[in-house]
Design an enzyme around this catalytic site. Structure first.
Site, PDB file in Angstrom:
ATOM      1  N   GLU A 118       0.955  -1.124   0.015  1.00 21.59           N
ATOM      2  CA  GLU A 118      -0.049   0.045  -0.103  1.00 21.59           C
ATOM      3  C   GLU A 118       0.904   1.239   0.032  1.00 21.59           C
ATOM      4  OE1 GLU A 118      -1.511  -0.551   3.809  1.00 21.59           O
ATOM      5  OE2 GLU A 118      -2.711  -1.801   3.250  1.00 21.59           O
ATOM      6  N   LYS A 120       2.522   4.297   1.341  1.00 22.56           N
ATOM      7  CA  LYS A 120       2.796   4.999   2.681  1.00 22.56           C
ATOM      8  C   LYS A 120       2.469   6.718   2.489  1.00 22.56           C
ATOM      9  CE  LYS A 120       5.939   5.012   6.814  1.00 22.56           C
ATOM     10  NZ  LYS A 120       5.682   6.380   6.907  1.00 22.56           N
ATOM     11  N   ASP A 122       1.856  10.180   3.444  1.00 20.93           N
ATOM     12  CA  ASP A 122       2.602  11.055   4.377  1.00 20.93           C
ATOM     13  C   ASP A 122       1.867  12.263   4.879  1.00 20.93           C
ATOM     14  OD1 ASP A 122       4.684  11.863   5.894  1.00 20.93           O
ATOM     15  OD2 ASP A 122       5.761  13.209   4.459  1.00 20.93           O
ATOM     16  N   TYR A 228      -6.514   2.355   6.129  1.00 14.18           N
ATOM     17  CA  TYR A 228      -5.766   1.265   5.705  1.00 14.18           C
ATOM     18  C   TYR A 228      -5.635  -0.084   6.891  1.00 14.18           C
ATOM     19  CZ  TYR A 228      -2.440   4.077   8.694  1.00 14.18           C
ATOM     20  OH  TYR A 228      -1.940   4.641   9.840  1.00 14.18           O
ATOM     21  N   LYS A 316      11.053   2.989   2.073  1.00 16.64           N
ATOM     22  CA  LYS A 316      11.223   4.571   2.279  1.00 16.64           C
ATOM     23  C   LYS A 316      11.886   5.013   0.784  1.00 16.64           C
ATOM     24  CE  LYS A 316      10.724   6.512   6.078  1.00 16.64           C
ATOM     25  NZ  LYS A 316      10.424   7.859   6.402  1.00 16.64           N
ATOM     26  N   CYS A 410      14.226  48.443  -8.210  1.00 12.01           N
ATOM     27  CA  CYS A 410      13.638  47.111  -8.734  1.00 12.01           C
ATOM     28  C   CYS A 410      14.271  46.512  -9.760  1.00 12.01           C
ATOM     29  CB  CYS A 410      12.370  47.842  -9.377  1.00 12.01           C
ATOM     30  SG  CYS A 410      11.538  46.301 -10.448  1.00 12.01           S
ATOM     31  N   CYS A 413      13.134  47.010 -13.303  1.00 12.31           N
ATOM     32  CA  CYS A 413      13.063  48.127 -14.066  1.00 12.31           C
ATOM     33  C   CYS A 413      13.710  49.294 -13.548  1.00 12.31           C
ATOM     34  CB  CYS A 413      11.268  48.778 -14.248  1.00 12.31           C
ATOM     35  SG  CYS A 413      10.684  49.324 -12.688  1.00 12.31           S
ATOM     36  N   CYS A 428       7.758  47.654  -5.883  1.00 10.41           N
ATOM     37  CA  CYS A 428       8.290  48.498  -6.888  1.00 10.41           C
ATOM     38  C   CYS A 428       7.107  49.301  -7.124  1.00 10.41           C
ATOM     39  CB  CYS A 428       8.624  47.639  -8.180  1.00 10.41           C
ATOM     40  SG  CYS A 428       8.895  48.670  -9.569  1.00 10.41           S
ATOM     41  N   CYS A 434       6.561  48.603 -15.251  1.00 13.52           N
ATOM     42  CA  CYS A 434       7.553  47.755 -14.893  1.00 13.52           C
ATOM     43  C   CYS A 434       7.479  46.454 -15.648  1.00 13.52           C
ATOM     44  CB  CYS A 434       7.417  47.461 -13.382  1.00 13.52           C
ATOM     45  SG  CYS A 434       8.613  46.244 -12.978  1.00 13.52           S
TER      46      CYS A 434
END
Ligand code: IVH
Length: 687
Positions: A118, A120, A122, A228, A316, A410, A413, A428, A434
């Site tokens: 199955e 895993k 996270d 599960y 893993k 910036c 520009c 900016c 710009c």
């Protein structure tokens, strides 16, 4: 035994405890899983070599972290275990050998061993208890023995069965709560938009959401659950793990459809590779594959070693986080002029690719994380999410390093950067000219949640701007196939396709057009709320900030910025040109709120799930009847429509004496046969 070893063991225990706390209780890890595993393995090795140093409170003797105090403790009748992990074929084969060896020694007949694989997931391990078929309790894993009672938050997860038919008197389902990656991305986008810290990864956002003290806040996070396994059962016996999973699927639980059984470890290995290949396409994060012996009779024979069952192991994957050195923080200009920091990194392999740049989100996030040039940093890359710097490891910081500051000019520009008094962001101010801002705006405009113009990606947009084919988003609608065909690598087919895509986008509904305009702070959700509140762009254009602020989710600063931005000549000219190009600048007749409907002037809150309607459908029905849907219950709320497993909103409504209606009551309301004053109690919700 040397003092040095003793000291190292102490140091490791403290380090590990701190990381356990950061990971489990703060949802804010500092190091990658792999680094954590290394520390843990070192401690395990030292303890094995020096048994006299073993201590009951060593992290090697515990699972996870002790529960947070805000939630009531729940003792797990069957402990929630952890899994040993393997990373190579050799390690997996060695595990198989150990399993077979043990069974032989125990004189158990393994017959043909069948293995189950199955994904895993996270996320966050969860225990779901049902008594007489009713969901009564949801609990986190905690330290494996005692977890936290998060029933109220779990109840807000719509897909979770609240009642199961044909269940034994007691059954405890185990699974993983997670936040789908697209929702994680959207959540982080919204959080950064609101100036809140972004979550490092989907797991942390799921863990953070399920531990929201306020269930209403948890309900706003679209959490999902994969089931599960089964913990405690009363009067129920399963022969195999796959039977358990099949039973769960039959009884309304979401189980992973790609759960598979295998008769050889070679097949198992192939399956692990298969999962790894699909990892980036999945809607949820997986960090490996769980392999289990299928026959439950063998589980008993194999038993548990410390905190890990011998009948299961986790394969893993290479981690999606890694550490590397940050060479430099560089700045870009964002769509609304914000200075956007990103990290130039020493190239590092993470999640299967080499990464050399990563996002640092925004100025405030950078400030909060205190990431500096020269730092060792944790980088994460998952799915198709842009690589991001999660945190710095300040203990490894070179001397004399300084906090990065936004540039004075910036980068796109050259205009001098300003930082308005009420803002945490440097910007900016060259909104109209710009090129960096214009590019970001085009990119946003054509993106998926906005006008969704496929074939006009980032590179293409950049090119069109560079050669002057377009100067702003409105120009997109005057592009002709003939012009495109003249470009390098644009055949007549792709030109025609792009033009067709652009044409199709003219039908995009008004809320998305409003989102595409890219007004400051206006994400997809706010655009929807504004569209509903004002109905068309002209009404929004002529509204003053106070009026705009009445929209759900819009605060005073955002209201002022929306007002100012729409009032700007440049913005409004673009709006006018887009209107001429045929874009929707008003809600369609069908979606509009009539001025004389049965719910005109009324405010409605929807809570819980209705048997035959999605939330959107129900909200559409309210709107077409003239009413307004809001998210939270207050004294101004006229009606609350409560479906299955309604939570805190229902309670609040009852406290405030707001009329609460069930599904039948809702129909009557829409038909104009009921109002607050004459509400027939028979149609009120019977609980
Ligand atoms: S079985 C006793 N199956 O991984 C075996 N766990 O490191 C543990 N997990 O706490 C439960 N997907 O949160 C199992 N398909 C799966 C899983 C899974 C994710 C998590 C679970 C557990 C951790 C173990």
């Amino acid at each position: 035994m040397s003092e040095r070893v003793k000291k190292r063991v102490e140091q490791l225990r403290q380090e590990i405890d701190r990381h356990i706390h950061l990971y489990h209780s703060e949802d804010d890890p500092e190091i990658s899983d792999e680094e954590y595993d290394r520390l843990f393995a070192e401690l395990q090795r030292l303890e094995a070599e020096h048994p006299e140093l073993l201590a009951e409170d060593s992290p090697t003797r515990r699972v996870g972290a002790p529960p947070k105090e805000a939630f009531a403790p729940v003792e797990h009748a069957v402990p929630m275990l952890s899994l040993a992990s393997v990373r190579t074929a050799e390690e997996l084969l060695a595990w198989e050998k150990r399993v077979r060896g043990r069974l032989e020694k125990a004189d158990a007949d393994p017959g043909e061993i069948t293995w189950v694989t199955e994904p895993k997931i996270d996320g966050l391990a969860i225990s779901l208890t049902y008594e007489k078929g009713r969901f009564v309790r949801g609990a986190t894993r905690g330290d494996g023995r005692v977890g936290e009672d998060v029933t109220r938050n779990i109840e807000t997860i719509a897909e979770l069965p609240k009642r199961i038919e044909g269940a034994p008197p007691l059954i405890e389902v185990r699974g993983e709560v997670y936040l789908p990656i697209p929702d994680f991305v959207e959540l982080n986008r919204r959080r950064t938009e609101q100036g809140l810290p972004a979550f490092a990864n989907p797991r942390n956002s799921a863990a953070g959401s399920i531990r929201q003290i306020d269930p209403a806040a948890a309900a706003k996070r679209p959490l999902a659950i994969w089931s599960y396994g089964i913990g405690v059962t009363d009067g129920f016996e399963f022969g195999t793990h796959s039977e358990e999973v099949a039973w769960l699927a039959d009884h309304g639980f979401r189980t992973n459809p790609d759960t598979a059984t295998h008769s050889t470890i070679k097949e198992v290995l192939e399956r692990c590779q298969w999962w790894l290949d699909r990892r980036d396409e999945l809607e949820f994060e997986i960090d490996g594959v769980v392999i289990k012996v299928d026959r439950l009779g063998l589980w008993k024979e194999l038993g548990v070693a410390g905190r890990e069952p011998r009948w299961s192991v986790a394969w893993k994957f290479p981690p999606t986080t890694a550490t590397t050195r940050l060479k430099e923080v560089v700045w870009n200009v964002g769509r609304t002029g914000h200075m956007v920091p990103f990290a130039m990194l020493e190239p590092v392999r993470v999640g299967g690719v080499t990464v050399s740049t990563a996002t640092l989100h925004n100025e405030e996030d950078l400030e909060r994380k205190d990431v500096r040039a020269g730092d060792e940093v944790v980088v994460m890359r998952a799915g198709d999410v842009i690589p991001q710097v999660v945190s710095a490891l300040p203990q490894k910081r070179p001397e004399g390093s300084v906090r990065p500051r936004p540039p004075e000019k910036c980068p796109a520009c050259g205009t001098a950067i300003v930082k308005p008094e009420d803002s945490v962001f440097s910007i900016c101010p060259n909104r109209t000219g710009c090129p960096g801002q214009i590019f970001q705006h085009v990119k946003h405009f054509v993106s998926r949640g906005a006008m969704d113009i496929e074939g006009l990606g980032e590179k293409q947009a950049m090119r069109f701007l560079e050669i002057g084919l377009i100067e702003d988003v409105a120009d997109i609608y005057s592009l002709r196939a003939g012009q495109l065909e003249e470009l390098d690598r644009m055949g007549s087919t792709s030109s025609a396709n792009l033009i067709a895509e652009i044409d199709r986008s003219r039908d995009v509904p008004f809320p998305r057009v409003l989102f595409a305009l890219g007004l400051p702070g206006v994400g997809a959700v706010t655009a929807e709320a504004l569209a509903e509140e004002f109905g068309d762009i002209d009404a929004l254009h002529s509204a003053d900030p106070e009026r705009i602020e009445q929209t759900e989710g819009v605060g005073p600063i955002m209201a002022r910025q929306i007002n100012e931005s729409l009032a700007e000549d440049r913005t409004w000219r673009i709006v006018e040109r887009l209107r001429e190009a045929g874009l929707n600048m008003a809600l369609s007749e069908e979606d509009r709120r009539p001025e004389d409907g049965p719910l005109t002037g009324k405010t409605v809150v929807l809570t819980g799930s209705l048997p035959d309607l999605t939330r959107d459908e129900a909200a559409g029905m309210v709107r077409r009847a003239g009413g307004k849907v809001t998210g939270s219950v207050s004294k101004k709320t006229d009606f609350v429509i409560a479906g299955e497993s309604a939570g805190s909103k229902l309670e609040k409504a009852e406290k405030l004496g707001v009329t609460v209606l069930n599904r039948d009551g809702f129909d009557r309301l829409l038909a104009g046969r009921l109002d607050a004053e004459t509400a027939d109690p028979a149609w009120r919700l019977s609980r």
